[in-house]
Design an enzyme around this catalytic site. Structure first.
Site: not given
Length: 187
Positions: A47-48
C-alpha cells in the site's frame, strides 16, 4: 455487475488532507475528473508503495484537472497517524478518505467482507460523477500510477470528441478511430 457508466452512490466520510480533517461525499467527485484509489490497509507493505507512486503522479494529474482520493477501511485518525510516522506517506498531499463503516467500499464493490478491507481498486470518475474506468488487482499486486495519466487523457478525449474512440496504446495527439460500417473487418 459492472460499475462502468454508473453514477457514484451517495456517501459521507471523514478524510485527512494536508494536516486537516475534512468531510468528503460523492459530491466531491462532480465538476472535475477524479481518481479514487482503494487499498487494503494503512501501516502495511504494498500500500505505501502505491500511494507514494500516486503522489508522484499527482501534479501531472492536477494539471489535467484531476483530483485524487485514496480510500481504506481505516479511520481518518489512522490516516493522520500513518502520515505523521511514515516518511513515504508523509509526502502525500491528496485526500485520504477513511471508510470504517465500509459504505464506500461496498458502493464501489471492492469490500472483502470476511476481512473488512478493500481490494486494490482504481476508479476514474468523470465530471458528472459517473465511473468511466475500473481496475481491480489482487492484494499482492501493486499498481503503476503512471498508467492513469494516459487513461485520463483518453477518457477526456473521448468525452470531448463524441463519435471518436481511442485504440490500444493511444497517446495524446495520436490517431483515433471513428466507428462506422466502413471500418467493420478492416482493423
Amino acid at each position: 455487475m459492472s460499475l462502468i457508466g454508473k453514477e457514484v452512490q451517495p456517501f459521507k466520510a471523514q478524510a485527512f488532507k494536508n494536516g486537516e480533517f475534512v468531510e468528503v461525499s460523492e459530491q466531491n467527485f462532480k465538476g472535475q475528473w477524479s481518481i479514487v484509489c482503494f487499498y487494503p490497509a494503512d501501516f502495511t507493505f504494498v500500500c505505501p508503495t502505491e500511494l507514494e507512486d500516486l503522489q508522484n503522479q499527482y501534479e501531472t494529474l492536477k494539471q489535467l484537472g484531476v483530483e485524487v482520493y485514496s480510500v481504506s477501511t481505516d479511520t481518518h485518525f489512522v490516516h493522520k497517524a500513518w502520515h505523521d510516522t511514515s516518511e513515504t506517506i508523509g509526502k502525500i498531499t491528496y485526500t485520504m478518505i477513511g471508510d470504517p463503516s465500509h459504505v464506500i467500499s461496498r458502493n464501489f464493490d471492492v469490500l472483502i467482507e470476511e476481512d473488512g478491507v478493500a481490494d486494490r481498486g482504481t476508479f476514474i470518475i468523470d465530471p458528472d460523477g459517473v465511473i468511466q474506468a475500473v481496475e481491480i488487482n489482487a492484494g499482492g499486486i501493486g499498481r503503476d500510477a503512471s498508467t492513469l495519466v494516459n487513461k485520463i487523457k483518453a477518457a477526456q478525449y473521448v468525452r470531448n470528441n463524441p463519435g471518436e474512440v481511442c485504440p490500444a496504446k493511444w497517446q495524446e495527439g495520436g490517431e483515433t478511430l471513428k466507428p462506422s460500417l466502413d471500418l467493420v473487418g478492416k482493423i
